[in-house]
Design a protein around this motif. Structure first.
Motif, PDB file in Angstrom:
ATOM      1  N   GLY A   1       4.947 -10.109  -8.357  1.00 18.99           N
ATOM      2  CA  GLY A   1       4.690  -9.542  -9.652  1.00 18.99           C
ATOM      3  C   GLY A   1       3.484 -10.591 -10.315  1.00 18.99           C
ATOM      4  O   GLY A   1       2.912  -9.883 -11.005  1.00 18.99           O
ATOM      5  N   LYS A   2       3.320 -11.670  -9.950  1.00 21.28           N
ATOM      6  CA  LYS A   2       2.398 -12.454 -10.589  1.00 21.28           C
ATOM      7  C   LYS A   2       1.062 -12.060 -10.016  1.00 21.28           C
ATOM      8  O   LYS A   2       0.059 -12.075 -10.998  1.00 21.28           O
ATOM      9  N   ILE A   3       0.845 -11.513  -8.935  1.00 19.71           N
ATOM     10  CA  ILE A   3      -0.519 -11.043  -8.524  1.00 19.71           C
ATOM     11  C   ILE A   3      -0.734  -9.744  -9.257  1.00 19.71           C
ATOM     12  O   ILE A   3      -1.806  -9.545  -9.740  1.00 19.71           O
ATOM     13  N   ARG A   4       0.115  -8.958  -9.412  1.00 19.43           N
ATOM     14  CA  ARG A   4       0.042  -7.762 -10.313  1.00 19.43           C
ATOM     15  C   ARG A   4      -0.609  -7.925 -11.357  1.00 19.43           C
ATOM     16  O   ARG A   4      -1.077  -7.122 -12.190  1.00 19.43           O
ATOM     17  N   GLU A   5       0.313  -8.975 -12.279  1.00 12.72           N
ATOM     18  CA  GLU A   5      -0.125  -9.333 -13.571  1.00 12.72           C
ATOM     19  C   GLU A   5      -1.526  -9.885 -13.526  1.00 12.72           C
ATOM     20  O   GLU A   5      -2.271  -9.577 -14.534  1.00 12.72           O
ATOM     21  N   SER A   6      -2.117 -10.587 -12.530  1.00 14.46           N
ATOM     22  CA  SER A   6      -3.491 -11.140 -12.688  1.00 14.46           C
ATOM     23  C   SER A   6      -4.665 -10.091 -12.161  1.00 14.46           C
ATOM     24  O   SER A   6      -5.771 -10.357 -12.489  1.00 14.46           O
ATOM     25  N   GLU A   7      -4.001  -9.373 -11.191  1.00 14.82           N
ATOM     26  CA  GLU A   7      -5.049  -8.319 -10.759  1.00 14.82           C
ATOM     27  C   GLU A   7      -4.426  -6.795 -10.719  1.00 14.82           C
ATOM     28  O   GLU A   7      -3.742  -6.605  -9.852  1.00 14.82           O
ATOM     29  N   GLU A   8      -4.780  -6.116 -11.781  1.00 11.08           N
ATOM     30  CA  GLU A   8      -4.014  -4.715 -11.982  1.00 11.08           C
ATOM     31  C   GLU A   8      -4.462  -3.987 -10.886  1.00 11.08           C
ATOM     32  O   GLU A   8      -3.737  -2.992 -10.406  1.00 11.08           O
ATOM     33  N   SER A   9      -5.571  -3.963 -10.089  1.00 10.42           N
ATOM     34  CA  SER A   9      -5.619  -2.888  -8.902  1.00 10.42           C
ATOM     35  C   SER A   9      -4.857  -3.099  -7.576  1.00 10.42           C
ATOM     36  O   SER A   9      -4.707  -2.236  -6.922  1.00 10.42           O
ATOM     37  N   PHE A  10      -4.271  -4.287  -7.641  1.00 16.15           N
ATOM     38  CA  PHE A  10      -3.372  -4.592  -6.274  1.00 16.15           C
ATOM     39  C   PHE A  10      -2.229  -3.631  -6.447  1.00 16.15           C
ATOM     40  O   PHE A  10      -1.920  -3.171  -5.455  1.00 16.15           O
ATOM     41  N   LYS A  11      -1.931  -2.992  -7.738  1.00 15.81           N
ATOM     42  CA  LYS A  11      -0.730  -1.759  -7.614  1.00 15.81           C
ATOM     43  C   LYS A  11      -1.183  -0.460  -6.851  1.00 15.81           C
ATOM     44  O   LYS A  11      -0.509   0.375  -6.505  1.00 15.81           O
ATOM     45  N   LEU A  12      -2.571  -0.341  -6.836  1.00 17.48           N
ATOM     46  CA  LEU A  12      -3.272   0.754  -6.025  1.00 17.48           C
ATOM     47  C   LEU A  12      -3.349   0.710  -4.605  1.00 17.48           C
ATOM     48  O   LEU A  12      -3.594   1.849  -4.023  1.00 17.48           O
ATOM     49  N   CYS A  13      -3.081  -0.427  -4.105  1.00 18.39           N
ATOM     50  CA  CYS A  13      -3.115  -0.365  -2.324  1.00 18.39           C
ATOM     51  C   CYS A  13      -2.112   0.480  -1.839  1.00 18.39           C
ATOM     52  O   CYS A  13      -0.698   0.418  -2.123  1.00 18.39           O
TER      53      CYS A  13
ATOM     54  N   MET B   1      -1.054  -7.894   2.676  1.00 22.97           N
ATOM     55  CA  MET B   1      -0.655  -7.308   1.314  1.00 22.97           C
ATOM     56  C   MET B   1       0.592  -6.909   1.539  1.00 22.97           C
ATOM     57  O   MET B   1       1.631  -6.807   0.631  1.00 22.97           O
ATOM     58  N   LEU B   2       1.057  -6.543   2.904  1.00 22.10           N
ATOM     59  CA  LEU B   2       2.330  -5.871   3.168  1.00 22.10           C
ATOM     60  C   LEU B   2       3.361  -6.849   3.003  1.00 22.10           C
ATOM     61  O   LEU B   2       4.448  -6.817   2.549  1.00 22.10           O
ATOM     62  N   GLN B   3       2.943  -8.065   3.377  1.00 23.67           N
ATOM     63  CA  GLN B   3       3.943  -9.254   3.216  1.00 23.67           C
ATOM     64  C   GLN B   3       4.400  -9.578   1.968  1.00 23.67           C
ATOM     65  O   GLN B   3       5.555  -9.776   1.455  1.00 23.67           O
TER      66      GLN B   3
END
Length: 113
Positions: free
Chosen positions: A25-37, A61-63
């Motif tokens: 969740g924190k990574i999704r907040e800081s880098e929006e493109s993480f959701k696209l992986c 990324m999977l972990q």
């Protein structure tokens, strides 16, 4: 009892109730493109560090998405931040920023303890 050369494999079950999903969740907040992986693995196939070490960005990324954060810190130190993965990603995931954000979040957690 005869030995047939087989052994019982370790159980490979992901217990989602015990995993920590706050990191994702924190990574999704800081880098929006993480959701696209989508986990296609092109980042891993072009990775310079992955050619010389057992570094695997797709696995990291999977972990993160599974909430398995125990071994991620060791793996991040292998990344050379060269940006090849960023250039080849078909979904436009800014993998370099994901690695940097992940390092920053894990460093902050260590300092808070």
């Amino acid at each position: 009892m005869p030995d047939f050369g087989y052994t019982i494999s370790k159980q490979r079950v992901v217990d989602l109730d015990k995993n920590e999903f706050s990191l994702a969740g924190k990574i999704r907040e800081s880098e929006e493109s993480f959701k696209l992986c989508i986990g296609c693995g092109t980042c891993t196939s072009t990775c310079t560090a992955g050619n010389f070490t057992p570094f695997n960005l797709r696995k990291i990324m999977l972990q993160i998405n599974r909430g398995e954060t125990a071994q991620i810190r060791q793996e991040l130190g292998k990344c050379m931040l060269c940006g090849k993965c960023l250039l080849i990603c078909p979904r436009g995931v800014n993998t370099r920023n994901v690695v940097l954000a992940l390092s920053e979040i894990l460093t902050m957690r260590t300092e808070a303890r």
